[in-house]
Write a protein that holds these residues in place. Structure first.
Motif, PDB file in Angstrom:
ATOM      1  N   LEU A  59       0.761  -1.239   0.011  1.00  0.00           N
ATOM      2  CA  LEU A  59       0.157  -0.265   0.056  1.00  0.00           C
ATOM      3  C   LEU A  59       0.878   1.041  -0.099  1.00  0.00           C
ATOM      4  CD1 LEU A  59      -2.094  -0.597   2.705  1.00  0.00           C
ATOM      5  CD2 LEU A  59      -2.747  -1.307   0.133  1.00  0.00           C
ATOM      6  N   ALA A  60       1.925   1.164   0.299  1.00  0.00           N
ATOM      7  CA  ALA A  60       3.209   2.850   0.547  1.00  0.00           C
ATOM      8  C   ALA A  60       2.847   3.145  -0.468  1.00  0.00           C
ATOM      9  CB  ALA A  60       4.671   2.133   0.370  1.00  0.00           C
ATOM     10  N   GLY A  61       2.789   2.544  -1.995  1.00  0.00           N
ATOM     11  CA  GLY A  61       2.592   3.609  -2.601  1.00  0.00           C
ATOM     12  C   GLY A  61       1.325   4.506  -3.525  1.00  0.00           C
ATOM     13  N   TYR A  62       0.221   4.239  -2.472  1.00  0.00           N
ATOM     14  CA  TYR A  62      -0.740   5.142  -2.436  1.00  0.00           C
ATOM     15  C   TYR A  62      -0.323   6.401  -1.798  1.00  0.00           C
ATOM     16  CZ  TYR A  62      -3.770   1.505  -4.064  1.00  0.00           C
ATOM     17  OH  TYR A  62      -4.246   0.511  -5.011  1.00  0.00           O
ATOM     18  N   LEU A  63       0.709   6.083  -1.526  1.00  0.00           N
ATOM     19  CA  LEU A  63       0.981   7.569  -0.508  1.00  0.00           C
ATOM     20  C   LEU A  63       1.665   8.408  -1.189  1.00  0.00           C
ATOM     21  CD1 LEU A  63       2.541   6.874   2.968  1.00  0.00           C
ATOM     22  CD2 LEU A  63       0.070   6.665   2.549  1.00  0.00           C
ATOM     23  N   VAL A  64       2.305   8.284  -2.374  1.00  0.00           N
ATOM     24  CA  VAL A  64       2.869   9.100  -3.420  1.00  0.00           C
ATOM     25  C   VAL A  64       2.057   9.175  -4.830  1.00  0.00           C
ATOM     26  CG1 VAL A  64       5.187   9.063  -2.581  1.00  0.00           C
ATOM     27  CG2 VAL A  64       4.536   7.440  -4.037  1.00  0.00           C
TER      28      VAL A  64
END
Lengths: 324, 275, 166, 353
Positions: A59-64
């Motif tokens: 899910l980390a990609g959703y932060l950027v």
């Protein structure tokens, strides 16, 4: 045990949500073998959060790559996010490169015992209709076409999980569940697949990639799923000026794209395996990045996403390293 | 056109006029003399100009169908194809697929007073209709043109202004800021529009320019009492095929390349956003 | 980069005839190696003719993409040359380049591309003789390797330009 | 002229080989040496493993609309007499050969009604698609491998729907019964096998009968077009539905009705080609204008456009036709498990909320 962890997660999120702008986690999808990311602002939806081996998405990609239209204001409340071990490394890498600041995220760390690769399940139970899937101890129990299958979890884990050295989050604000034991502690185990290919003659390596990459349909799922692929809409694969790639579907285009995708991730890739998981044509694209990860470890002693204060090795230098 | 709508006809650039720092006007003729003779179109229809090896781009045919010595296109340098076009010289070959799109409803405009509001390169699609009306002057009532640009140096077709005025056009020119030697109006187009305040009675307004200008002009026209269906404008979108197949230039269910580029304001409202 | 259609891999000992079309691209930094090549030319040192030089502002500008595209689309060799470490005109450009180029060199064979077709080196503006040595050796190596077989045809179906007009 | 033949399972390859001498033959096949790996339609080669046991990963649209094809070739020629101006030659030579797709599925063939409307029925006719289409026959399987993501019956089709097909294939216990449904298809079956015996014919009839009764999927598309228009401006709805979208092109590339394409020129020196290639409305560059303006700048507008195109714009433009054939591929291949049935299904719920 999973159920206990889930209840703990719900409780922790419930407590935290008033101070959060949003909570990013996983929830069940139409596919029993895969979850889907969920973005929670409404406390009523917290009960939908889930965790476990079906939560394969990083899910980390959703932060950027924000989910909402409007850009997040500077003084906004932190975003809560669930991360597995490998996901947390992506988060560290994003923090290192200043795409996100540490205090903007509230990290719910989830120790991971491996995620399930639906393709491996399909290999075992056929591609018939999977009605339901549950985890019981170390087994995956599947109800497909009226038959119940009991498969050892180890046999259907994603390739990247088999050589996992960091199943526990590198950074977190809260930990959900029990600490997991790493499956690997050596480069040999972690890079087993890389070495297997490297031990073949060069002609066979070329033939391998020719046959694998030939299937690429240039949908760019691997790029878009990658949390560290931050060029996004400016990607060289699509810009016309300069024009690096044509629209043709020949091998040179596919080689060059995957080559560059990997080179841009050298020293940054945390091996989360998203690129490979999302590939509709089942191309082992993570393997390409694993090779570069191995080079970085052997050449420069660097493994991505472990130290929020570190600098990715290709973004810095050392005048003294005359041997390279 | 031939039976392959993707196959351009070859054409030769006869003349290139430098309008402004980044706008050039091409005058081209089809290499097939017969086709050039028979070539017909409606004002407001567009053509796809090909620079083979770079690509195609859509431009309005801004010469009127009443003047057939050449087909005229004005090109603002912006992207890949337009930059390439700016490198071409008279005598060079291009490809042309035309006419495409719907064009202006010039017949329905007969007997009406007309108001043209143009900004910058947006004067190009208006020019074709304006010249057509000058050539059929008796069919139309009052013709008022409000044309604005950033500065006098950014104004297109300056060499024709006398001809327009001689053709019975009330031409009002404006630039955004004072400029040495400039004797016409100063001010943004929407402001000038409210100063001129043309009556909406029996009048059709044709608007084209940068999106921000269009937005405020539409607002101004509504203030003046213009109904949505009295306001005509042209839309722009990224296009590829130009014939309503490739799918990218849709606004709602309408394709700008095929159903447009000319739309009335009420049609645009019905299409939804994404403009 | 013109024809990239796969050429049959050549036998080990190349005769002059079938290595005639050999193409090598050299990416040379403006401040040192380009000067070095110039010096070699001014001194009339004998040099191989199959090198095409692309001048770059600094090896720090070297994107691995340049090397990858060259080799994937059928250039037979790629040579990158810049200022000696610690002599960079921009102080540190070649330090960055060194890591990148080394990583690339180790990575190429994993994808099935012969890493001997790619070399990076440091030559200063005064080292005409050194340049002659580097480029001669590299060219000889590439001639020994023969034409680059590439990674495969551009497209299975439709893209052969050669069967075009007429 | 044979109307109906039986092919025993172990004779399938030899029959296909014979068939491939009569006509260009495409079959669904494994694309990777893995029985559960990705599949797609490929030109027949002897010994190639036919993948009849499930729907293919990639649809058959590439037979009619290749991922990339040459529209035109062009060449600038220098005048020999030293004139500065070069002459330009452009040609659009193309060839469509008689082709048979053996082992299509009803959903895939139904998808062609959308493509036909767009490419062949005006106002402009696309000659590349249309000529290939005219020359292509479809032998379609009565589909018994539907799964939880299939919804062909919801969009007007069905697992035994033979509309647009030229031959019907029924898989029986020990082989295949292939029946010509049109005159032109009959000659293809000549000398390929014997007529099925009575018991097999009976079994096939029962299968067709049984499958015809199946209703696959429960999406109700009635009124979706209007509901979509009402939802259009409701950003919250789209945030809720597609926040997880990665904006990749998987759904559009695997989709049999997604036909949007790009046109680009590729040239080397004085020669080159104009290519047509698949494009995806999920991509930022798809609508990016030269000025830098992008009417669909984020994935929300882009996904909304995909849904709108299939369930509102196409129906509005083309007499109620749907732009979806219910094959479920976009659901199956989506990396983040977005389900278009949910997005469309919820359009009508509480629109006034």
């Amino acid at each position: 045990m999973l159920e206990t962890d889930r209840i703990q997660l719900h409780k922790l999120v419930e407590e935290a949500l008033p101070e959060l702008d949003m909570m990013i986690g996983w929830t069940e999808s139409c596919d029993p073998l895969q979850t889907t990311p969920v973005f929670i602002r409404d406390a009523k939806l917290i009960s939908k959060l889930t965790l476990g081996p079906f939560c394969s998405q990083n899910l980390a990609g959703y932060l950027v790559k924000p989910p909402a239209l409007e850009s997040v204001p500077k003084d906004a409340k932190p975003i809560g996010i669930c991360v597995k071990g490998c996901d947390s490394r992506s988060l560290v890498a994003l923090i290192q490169e200043k795409f996100i600041s540490r205090d903007r995220v509230r990290i719910f760390g989830i120790p991971c015992r491996g995620t399930i690769d639906w393709r491996k399940v399909a290999q075992r139970v056929g591609l018939s209709d999977v009605k339901s899937a549950t985890v019981e101890d170390d087994f995956l129990v599947i109800d497909a076409s009226g038959t119940t299958h009991r498969i050892g979890l180890e046999d259907v884990l994603a390739r990247k999980c088999l050589g996992c050295r960091y199943p526990n989050p590198i950074i977190q604000d809260v930990l959900v569940g029990q600490v997991a034991t790493p499956r690997s502690s050596s480069l040999e185990t972690t890079y087993r697949d890389v070495d297997a290919l490297d031990n073949k003659p060069i002609e066979e390596r070329l033939a391998f990639w020719q046959s694998e990459l030939d299937r690429c349909i240039r949908c760019y799922a691997c790029r878009n799923a990658c949390p560290l692929c931050v060029c996004q809409d400016k990607c060289i694969a699509e810009t016309r000026e300069p024009r690096w790639l044509t629209q043709r579907v020949g091998l040179p285009e596919k080689f060059l794209f995957h080559f560059i995708h990997a080179m841009h991730l050298a020293g940054r890739c945390t091996g989360c395996g998203e690129c490979e998981r999302v590939c509709p044509m089942d191309i082992p694209v993570t393997l390409i990045k694993e090779k570069l990860n191995k080079i970085m470890e052997e050449m420069l002693g660097y493994s991505a996403g472990l130290d929020p204060d570190g600098v990715p090795p290709l973004l810095t230098f050392n005048p003294g390293e005359t041997e390279i | 056109m031939n039976n392959n709508p993707y196959l351009p006809e070859l054409a030769t650039i006869q003349e290139i006029i430098t309008e402004t720092g980044n706008i050039r006007t091409l005058r081209i003729t089809l290499n097939d003399k017969d086709r050039m003779e028979r070539f017909t179109f409606r004002p407001g229809q567009v053509g796809q100009i090909s620079v083979f090896g770079t690509g195609e781009s859509t431009f309005v045919i801004n010469s009127p169908p009443t003047r057939k010595d050449y087909l005229q296109f004005s090109v603002m340098k912006a992207g890949e194809v337009t930059s390439r076009i700016h490198q071409l010289n008279a005598g060079d070959q291009v490809g042309l697929r035309a006419p495409l799109g719907n064009g202006f409803g010039f017949d329905e405009m007969k007997g009406h007073d007309i108001l043209f509001v143009g900004g910058g390169i947006g004067m190009a699609p208006l020019r074709t209709l304006l010249l057509y009306m000058i050539d059929n002057r008796a069919d139309y009532g009052d013709i008022t043109v409000i044309y604005g640009a950033r500065s006098p140096k950014d104004m297109c077709y300056t060499y024709e202004f006398e001809e327009w005025r001689a053709g019975g056009v009330n031409l009002i020119l404006t630039v955004d800021a004072e400029f040495p030697g400039w004797k016409e109006r100063v001010g943004f187009v929407p402001t000038v529009l409210s100063e001129v305040a043309p009556s909406p009675n029996n009048r059709i307004a044709v608007v084209c320019g940068p999106p921000i200008m269009i937005k405020f002009v539409l607002f101004g026209l509504t203030e003046l009492g213009f109904e949505d269906q009295q306001i005509i404008t042209t839309l722009e979108k990224r296009m590829k095929c130009g014939i309503g197949i490739c799918g990218r230039c849709n606004a709602g269910s309408k394709y700008v390349c095929l159903d447009g580029p000319v739309f009335s304001y009420d049609q645009i409202r019905a299409m939804g956003g994404e403009l | 980069m013109t024809d990239s259609s796969p050429r049959s891999s050549a036998p080990a000992d190349q005769t002059a005839a079938n290595t005639q079309g050999i193409k090598i691209v050299g990416f040379l930094c403006n401040w040192c190696s380009y000067g070095g090549a110039d010096t070699a030319g001014v001194c009339r040192f004998k040099q191989p003719t199959d090198l095409r030089i692309v001048r770059i502002p600094c090896t720090g500008r070297m994107d691995p993409l340049f090397v990858a595209k060259s080799l994937i689309y059928g250039m037979d060799g790629v040579l990158v040359s810049g200022c000696h470490p610690r002599d960079c005109h921009y102080a540190v450009g070649n330090f960055y380049a060194r890591r990148r180029m080394e990583a690339l060199k180790l990575f190429l064979p994993f994808m099935g591309i012969d890493t001997r077709r790619f070399r990076y080196t440091w030559v200063s503006a005064s080292e005409g003789q050194q340049w002659q040595k580097v480029v001669t050796e590299f060219s000889e190596e590439i001639h020994r390797l023969g034409p680059n077989p590439g990674v495969g045809p551009r497209s299975g179906e439709n893209s052969k330009i050669s069967n075009g007009l007429r | 002229m044979a109307v109906k033949i039986f092919i025993a399972t172990d004779r399938l390859d030899s029959v296909l080989e014979k068939l491939s001498t009569k006509i260009d033959l495409w079959i669904p096949a494994l694309l990777k040496d893995d029985k559960s790996g990705p599949t797609g339609f490929v030109p027949y080669e002897p010994g190639k493993a036919v993948a009849f046991d499930r729907q293919t990963t990639m649809s058959l649209k590439k037979v009619l609309l290749p991922q990339v094809e040459t529209l035109l070739r062009f060449e600038y020629r220098k005048e020999p007499e030293g004139a500065i101006n070069s002459t330009l030659a452009v040609e659009d030579r193309r060839e469509a050969r008689p082709t048979l797709v053996f082992g299509a599925r009803p959903c895939d063939v139904r998808a062609l009604t959308t493509l036909d409307r767009v490419f062949s029925n005006g106002p402009y006719v696309d000659p590349y698609y249309t000529e290939r289409r005219k020359n292509t026959l479809f032998a379609t399987l009565v589909c018994r491998q539907t799964d939880a993501k299939c919804f062909c019956s919801s969009v007007g089709g069905g697992p035994a729907d033979m509309e647009g097909s030229h031959l019907r294939i029924v898989r029986t216990d020990d082989g295949y019964i292939v029946e010509a449904l049109t005159k032109e298809a009959q000659s293809l079956l000549d000398n390929l096998g014997d007529a099925p015996d009575a018991s097999r014919e009976k079994q096939a009839a029962e299968i067709v009968e049984e499958v015809s009764r199946r209703r696959v999927g429960d999406l109700d598309t009635e009124g979706s077009a209007e509901a979509f228009r009402k939802r259009f401006e409701q950003t919250d709805y789209w945030v809720q539905m597609v926040s997880q979208c990665l904006s990749c092109g998987v759904c559009t590339y695997v989709c049999p009705t997604c036909y949007c394409f790009s046109i680009t020129d590729e040239a080397e020196n004085l020669k080159g080609e104009r290519l047509r290639s698949w494009d995806s409305c999920m991509f930022y560059h798809y609508t990016l204008e030269a000025s830098g303006h992008n009417p669909r700048p984020t994935k929300l507008e882009r996904y909304r456009n995909r849904v709108g195109h299939k369930f509102s714009y196409i129906p509005e433009r083309y007499e109620g036709l749907l732009g979806c054939c219910g094959c479920g591929r976009c659901i199956r291949s989506c990396p983040v498990s977005i389900d278009i049935r949910q997005v469309v299904g919820h359009l009508k719920e509480n629109t006034n909320e």
